[in-house]
Scaffold this active site. Structure first.
Site, PDB file in Angstrom:
ATOM      1  N   ASN A 154      -5.991  10.320  30.128  1.00 18.48           N
ATOM      2  CA  ASN A 154      -6.922  10.831  31.084  1.00 18.48           C
ATOM      3  C   ASN A 154      -8.304  10.940  30.252  1.00 18.48           C
ATOM      4  O   ASN A 154      -9.221   9.781  30.570  1.00 18.48           O
ATOM      5  CB  ASN A 154      -6.354  12.325  31.763  1.00 18.48           C
ATOM      6  N   ASP A 155      -8.507  11.943  29.525  1.00 15.62           N
ATOM      7  CA  ASP A 155     -10.032  12.041  28.936  1.00 15.62           C
ATOM      8  C   ASP A 155     -10.424  10.871  28.229  1.00 15.62           C
ATOM      9  O   ASP A 155     -11.603  10.413  28.193  1.00 15.62           O
ATOM     10  CB  ASP A 155     -10.066  13.506  28.228  1.00 15.62           C
ATOM     11  N   VAL A 156      -9.501  10.380  27.465  1.00  8.76           N
ATOM     12  CA  VAL A 156      -9.828   9.348  26.540  1.00  8.76           C
ATOM     13  C   VAL A 156     -10.237   7.736  27.351  1.00  8.76           C
ATOM     14  O   VAL A 156     -10.599   6.945  26.815  1.00  8.76           O
ATOM     15  CB  VAL A 156      -8.731   8.795  25.519  1.00  8.76           C
ATOM     16  N   ALA A 185      -9.804  18.228  29.038  1.00 14.67           N
ATOM     17  CA  ALA A 185     -11.097  18.660  28.910  1.00 14.67           C
ATOM     18  C   ALA A 185     -11.610  19.541  30.126  1.00 14.67           C
ATOM     19  O   ALA A 185     -12.744  19.984  30.144  1.00 14.67           O
ATOM     20  CB  ALA A 185     -11.953  17.555  28.737  1.00 14.67           C
TER      21      ALA A 185
END
Lengths: 473, 111
Positions: free
Chosen positions: A399-401, A440
């Site tokens: 997700n965040d990456v 995050a």
């Protein structure tokens, strides 16, 4: 207490020293062989040989006795080690490493205490060049034992992975640290007049408390940094133990581990574009950032069949795995899906973000377990230039990456973090159970991109379904 | 051994460590970590010395636990690294799906 040995060796003899030199040389050679996947297994055996030499030499030293206890300790440890290392699943590797790291730190702290008691029993002054390393290794060993156990608990799901925050925690940790250092200095001044064991134990306990408090507020996705840092701590504590015991093999081995942990810690921090202190003290995941704006935005949702068609008629596909793939144990299903695509002549590669997963290199191990050739595993910097020529990028449990906000939104909490630029690909398929934000705590714009299709499903199920659909095309 | 000699060893080892370990590719960072973890288990030597020198129950206990911990660290660390690295070794017969990749623990220690 006598040592009825065939050849009890003098610890200071040239022969013993030579054996230790051979041992640490083998450690270095072993790590050097670890720079390539084809030679790494051999390197590990070389390092293990070095360890056998070091342990055998020590067992033959003059003055080593209490064979019954040694047999109990080593026998018990060997059984636990063998069973655990055979049983553990590759997805659980981060907590395994945390646990091993913890017991290593615990051993160092106990040895420091044992050495301290040895000097007290002799009634002699403890030379400062021994006492300082004793105190240092005791504190660091204890911090890393307890810190690693907390990390283990978080990774294993025994403790909530979300940051646990206590008001005034930074102040408390700071006071603990100052207290530990102060008492250590007091102990140091007493080095020739019988330092107090009570104070020593108090420091041991304070360090234990600090270890707990220091890892508790750190969230799950920051674990790659924490594990690396604790690794560096145990390494340094072992090097200090080497100085207190006048043992070169220990000094070199501990320092190697310290270097490795430090390099990995810095690499992980760079990959998150955050400083190490920020990761350790900011309690990142607890921030309620962006969660407030719950605006409804349209997403394109597709099923396994449509996804299969998109993939099967692509020329190139890049798979971006994340921790979700590990949780779902989906690596084998993903590999099956890739096999089906490769059968149809599709070019498949895997893009690995440095902090994907819960420890450095976690995704690589999982995919290696599923027999993905390591040549297909591409690092972020190598794959990003390829993205614009990629037909379909498949995000599985990451997700965040992949969040383009890191590039586009200077106000985003993850601004500046290097990402896998899947938004540059022609089309994107995101396999995810829901639209929930990642660690995050921020929305991922990627999901709402017009190029993106969401496949709402469990990663393992989705990969298996897509593979089956491709086969039926 | 004089402290200054030991610090010399420490500093040189740190440089060697940084040189060698910087060359390890990210693909192998997990095995690197578990292997260095195993190497760190060398603190077992300290446990052996503590137990060797002790003749009081508390020292015996402290030393034995340290030995127990150190041995777990060494044996478990090297074995699990070996298992992991075995997966990176290219299988010679790629077209043999006989070994069903079952995510259980059945494939453990495939040597």
């Amino acid at each position: 207490m006598t040592a009825p040995l065939l050849a009890a060796l003098d610890p200071q003899s040239a022969f013993v020293q030579a054996c230790y030199i051979v041992a640490f040389s083998l450690f270095i050679l072993g790590i050097r062989r670890g720079t390539h996947p084809t030679t790494a297994k051999q390197g590990n055996l070389i390092a293990a040989t070095g360890m056998v030499i070091a342990v055998a030499t020590t067992l033959a030293l003059k003055g080593i006795g209490n064979w019954g206890l040694i047999a109990i300790g080593m026998g018990g440890g060997a059984i636990v080690g063998v069973v655990a290392s055979r049983r553990v699943q590759m997805t659980a590797m981060p907590q395994m490493v945390a646990l091993y790291n913890g017991v290593g730190g615990g051993a160092v702290a106990l040895i420091a205490w044992g050495e301290f008691r040895h000097f007290l029993a002799l009634g002699e002054a403890i030379p400062l060049d021994t006492f300082v390393p004793i105190l240092f290794s005791m504190v660091l060993g204890s911090v890393s034992f307890w810190g690693s156990n907390i990390a283990f608990g978080k990774l294993q799901g025994l403790i909530p992975g979300q940051p646990v925050k206590v008001p005034g925690q930074q102040v408390l940790n700071g006071l603990l640290l100052v207290g530990i250092v102060t008492v250590c200095i007091v102990l140091g001044f007493d080095h020739d007049s019988g330092p107090s064991q009570g104070l020593f134990i108090a420091v041991l306990i304070a360090a234990a408390l600090l270890g707990n408090l220091f890892v508790l507020p750190i969230g799950g996705a920051d674990m790659p940094v924490v594990i690396s840092l604790l690794n560096a701590f145990t390494g340094l504590s072992a090097a200090a133990a080497g100085i207190e015991l006048d043992n070169t093999a220990l000094i070199v081995a501990g320092t190697l581990v310290g270097s490795s942990g430090t390099i990995l810690t810095l690499a992980m921090a760079t990959a998150m574009n955050r400083s190490v202190p920020n990761i350790l003290f900011a309690g990142f995941g607890a921030l309620p950032t962006g969660a407030a704006e719950a605006e409804e935005r349209p997403v394109t949702s597709i099923g396994a069949q449509d996804a299969a068609i998109k993939l099967a008629y692509a020329d190139s596909v890049v798979i971006v795995p994340g921790y979700g793939m590990a949780v779902a144990q989906a690596q084998h299903a993903v590999k099956e899906m890739a096999n089906e695509l490769e059968k149809r002549g599709v070019d498949v590669a895997y893009a690995i973000h440095p902090v994907a997963g819960r420890m450095p290199g976690h995704m690589n191990v999982l995919l290696a377990e599923a027999d993905v050739p390591y040549e297909e595993l591409k690092e972020m910097d190598d794959i990003n230039p390829e993205m614009p020529h990629t037909d379909v990028a498949v995000v599985i449990g990451a997700n965040d990456v992949t969040n383009p906000a890191a590039k586009d939104d200077p106000n985003s909490p993850i601004a500046g973090m290097p990402i896998i630029e899947v938004d540059e690909a022609q089309q994107v398929i995101v396999i995810k159970r829901s639209l929930s934000p990642g660690f995050a705590g921020i929305d991922n714009d990627l999901f709402y991109n017009e190029k993106t299709s969401m496949l709402f499903s469990d990663a393992k199920q989705a990969a298996a379904d897509i593979a089956a659909e491709i086969e039926n095309l | 051994m004089p402290l200054i000699t030991e610090i010399t060893i420490f500093v040189l080892a740190a440089f060697v460590g940084f040189e060698v370990i910087s060359k390890v590719p990210t693909t192998l960072h997990t095995p690197l970590m578990s292997q260095t973890n195993a190497i760190h288990g060398i603190v077992l030597l300290g446990g052996l010395i503590v137990v060797g020198l002790s003749n009081f129950w508390l020292d015996n206990l402290i030393g034995t636990i340290a030995i127990f911990f150190g041995t777990i660290n060494i044996v478990g660390g090297f074995m699990v690294t070996d298992r992991m690295l075995g997966m990176f070794v290219r299988k010679p017969k790629k077209e043999e799906p006989a070994e069903k990749p079952d995510a259980g623990d059945g494939d453990a220690g495939a040597e």
